[in-house]
Design a protein around this motif. Structure first.
Motif, short mmCIF file in Angstrom:
data_model
loop_
_atom_site.label_atom_id
_atom_site.label_comp_id
_atom_site.label_asym_id
_atom_site.label_seq_id
_atom_site.Cartn_x
_atom_site.Cartn_y
_atom_site.Cartn_z
N LYS A 154 9.52 5.75 -0.49
CA LYS A 154 10.26 5.93 -1.73
C LYS A 154 10.87 4.63 -2.25
O LYS A 154 11.63 4.64 -3.21
CB LYS A 154 11.37 6.97 -1.52
CG LYS A 154 10.85 8.35 -1.16
CD LYS A 154 11.98 9.34 -0.95
CE LYS A 154 11.44 10.71 -0.57
NZ LYS A 154 12.54 11.70 -0.35
N SER A 155 10.54 3.50 -1.62
CA SER A 155 11.14 2.22 -2.02
C SER A 155 10.08 1.18 -2.33
O SER A 155 10.05 0.10 -1.72
CB SER A 155 12.07 1.72 -0.90
OG SER A 155 13.04 2.67 -0.56
N PRO A 156 9.16 1.46 -3.27
CA PRO A 156 8.09 0.50 -3.55
C PRO A 156 8.58 -0.87 -4.02
O PRO A 156 7.90 -1.88 -3.81
CB PRO A 156 7.24 1.19 -4.62
CG PRO A 156 8.16 2.21 -5.23
CD PRO A 156 9.06 2.65 -4.13
N ARG A 157 9.77 -0.91 -4.63
CA ARG A 157 10.27 -2.21 -5.08
C ARG A 157 10.60 -3.11 -3.88
O ARG A 157 10.60 -4.34 -4.00
CB ARG A 157 11.51 -2.02 -5.96
CG ARG A 157 11.18 -1.54 -7.37
CD ARG A 157 12.42 -1.42 -8.22
NE ARG A 157 13.29 -0.34 -7.75
CZ ARG A 157 14.41 0.04 -8.36
NH1 ARG A 157 14.81 -0.59 -9.46
NH2 ARG A 157 15.13 1.03 -7.89
N HIS B 155 0.84 -1.20 0.00
CA HIS B 155 0.00 0.00 0.00
C HIS B 155 0.88 1.26 0.00
O HIS B 155 1.94 1.28 0.63
CB HIS B 155 -0.90 -0.01 1.24
CG HIS B 155 -2.01 0.98 1.18
ND1 HIS B 155 -1.83 2.31 1.52
CD2 HIS B 155 -3.31 0.87 0.81
CE1 HIS B 155 -2.97 2.96 1.37
NE2 HIS B 155 -3.88 2.12 0.95
N PRO B 156 0.45 2.31 -0.69
CA PRO B 156 1.29 3.52 -0.74
C PRO B 156 1.45 4.25 0.59
O PRO B 156 2.39 5.04 0.75
CB PRO B 156 0.57 4.41 -1.76
CG PRO B 156 -0.81 3.87 -1.89
CD PRO B 156 -0.70 2.40 -1.60
N SER C 114 12.03 -2.96 4.97
CA SER C 114 11.62 -2.95 3.57
C SER C 114 10.36 -2.14 3.31
O SER C 114 10.08 -1.78 2.17
CB SER C 114 11.40 -4.39 3.07
OG SER C 114 12.59 -5.13 3.13
N ILE C 115 9.59 -1.85 4.35
CA ILE C 115 8.33 -1.12 4.14
C ILE C 115 8.36 0.29 4.70
O ILE C 115 7.42 1.06 4.46
CB ILE C 115 7.13 -1.87 4.77
CG1 ILE C 115 7.26 -1.92 6.29
CG2 ILE C 115 7.00 -3.27 4.17
CD1 ILE C 115 6.00 -2.40 7.00
N ARG D 255 7.60 -5.66 -2.31
CA ARG D 255 7.46 -7.06 -2.77
C ARG D 255 8.43 -7.95 -1.99
O ARG D 255 8.09 -9.10 -1.65
CB ARG D 255 7.74 -7.16 -4.27
CG ARG D 255 6.75 -6.41 -5.12
CD ARG D 255 5.37 -7.03 -5.07
NE ARG D 255 4.40 -6.30 -5.87
CZ ARG D 255 3.10 -6.54 -5.90
NH1 ARG D 255 2.60 -7.49 -5.13
NH2 ARG D 255 2.29 -5.83 -6.65
N ARG D 256 9.60 -7.44 -1.75
CA ARG D 256 10.56 -8.20 -0.95
C ARG D 256 10.02 -8.43 0.45
O ARG D 256 10.18 -9.52 1.02
CB ARG D 256 11.89 -7.44 -0.90
CG ARG D 256 12.98 -8.08 -0.03
CD ARG D 256 13.33 -9.47 -0.49
NE ARG D 256 14.42 -10.03 0.27
CZ ARG D 256 14.71 -11.32 0.32
NH1 ARG D 256 13.99 -12.19 -0.39
NH2 ARG D 256 15.72 -11.76 1.03
N ALA D 257 9.37 -7.44 1.01
CA ALA D 257 8.78 -7.58 2.34
C ALA D 257 7.73 -8.68 2.34
O ALA D 257 7.66 -9.48 3.28
CB ALA D 257 8.15 -6.25 2.77
N GLN D 258 6.93 -8.74 1.29
CA GLN D 258 5.93 -9.81 1.20
C GLN D 258 6.59 -11.18 1.17
O GLN D 258 6.15 -12.12 1.85
CB GLN D 258 5.08 -9.62 -0.05
CG GLN D 258 4.13 -8.44 0.01
CD GLN D 258 3.37 -8.25 -1.27
OE1 GLN D 258 3.94 -8.30 -2.35
NE2 GLN D 258 2.07 -8.05 -1.16
N GLU D 259 7.64 -11.31 0.38
CA GLU D 259 8.35 -12.59 0.28
C GLU D 259 8.92 -13.00 1.63
O GLU D 259 8.81 -14.16 2.05
CB GLU D 259 9.46 -12.48 -0.76
CG GLU D 259 8.97 -12.26 -2.20
CD GLU D 259 10.10 -11.93 -3.14
OE1 GLU D 259 11.27 -11.87 -2.67
OE2 GLU D 259 9.83 -11.72 -4.34
#
Length: 211
Positions: free
Chosen positions: A188-191, A146-147, A183-184, A194-198
Motif C-alpha cells: 500500500k506504499s508504492p511511493r 514491482h506490485p 520501504s518495500i 522509489r525511496r527504496a531504490q534511492e
C-alpha cells in the motif's frame, strides 16, 4: 546408460521435486559419475537433445551442470526462463562469462511472478557484479517497484548479494532496522518504492560497487 536414462528421463515424484527441489529426487553424481568418458559424452548429447526438443525438466539441467559440458551453454541459455534458477546455476558452474545477458534482460521483463523470483534468486546466488552488466543491475533495481512484494523482496536480496552487501533476515540484526526493507514491505506504499531504490543505490555506492 539405461540407469542414467531412467534417472534423467523416467517418471519422478513431481510433488517432491517441486517442494524439495529436483536435486532431492536425483543424484547427478551417482547417475553420471560412474559412466566412462565416452558414455558421458553420449549422456551429454542426450541431455542437450532433451533440452532443445523435449521432453525435459530441471533434471536435464542438473545433469549438464554436473558434466560441466561447455557445448550445452547455448541450449541452456535458450532454455530460459524455464527452470531459471537451475539454468543460472548450471551456466555459472560451466562458464559464467557465457551467460546470455540479453536473454536475462528479456526474462526480467516477465509478468509472471514465479519466473521473476526464480531469475532473481539465481542471479543473486550464483553471479557477481563483475559477471553482469549495468543494464541487468538497472532492471533488478527497477523491480523494487514491482506490485508484488515477493518480487520486490527478491530483487533487493539479489541486488545486495550481487554487490557483496549483506542481505536481510539472518544476515542483519533486525528487519525493522533495515530502511530499504521497510520501504518495500507494504503493497500500500508504492511511493516508498522509489525511496527504496534511492537508498539501495546509496548503499551500493558506499560499498564501493558500481551501480
Amino acid at each position: 546408460m539405461e540407469s542414467f536414462r531412467r534417472a534423467f528421463f523416467g517418471p519422478i515424484d513431481n510433488y517432491l521435486a517441486w517442494h524439495d527441489g529436483f536435486d532431492s529426487v536425483i543424484d547427478a553424481a551417482a547417475s553420471l559419475g560412474g559412466l566412462s568418458a565416452a558414455e558421458q559424452e553420449q549422456a551429454a548429447a542426450e541431455l542437450i537433445h532433451a533440452l532443445e526438443h523435449g521432453p525435459a525438466d530441471a533434471r536435464v539441467v542438473l545433469g549438464l551442470a554436473y558434466l560441466r559440458h561447455r557445448p550445452a551453454l547455448p541450449a541452456l541459455n535458450n532454455y530460459l526462463p524455464k527452470a531459471a534458477n537451475y539454468v543460472l546455476q548450471a551456466i555459472s558452474q560451466i562458464d559464467p562469462a557465457q551467460l546470455d545477458l540479453r536473454q536475462v534482460a528479456r526474462v526480467l521483463e516477465a509478468r509472471d511472478t514465479y519466473t521473476l523470483i526464480e531469475v532473481l534468486t539465481g542471479l543473486g546466488y550464483y553471479y557477481t557484479r563483475a559477471q553482469l552488466n549495468a543494464d541487468i543491475i538497472r532492471r533488478i533495481i527497477n523491480l523494487l517497484t514491482h506490485p508484488d512484494y515477493l518480487v520486490r523482496y527478491h530483487a533487493l536480496q539479489a541486488a545486495r548479494h550481487i554487490h557483496g552487501i549483506p542481505g536481510l533476515a539472518g544476515e542483519r540484526t533486525s528487519l525493522r532496522e533495515d530502511p530499504i526493507f521497510s520501504s518495500i514491505v507494504s503493497d500500500k506504499s508504492p511511493r516508498d518504492f522509489r525511496r527504496a531504490q534511492e537508498l539501495l543505490l546509496i548503499e551500493i555506492k558506499q560499498a564501493g560497487a558500481p551501480g
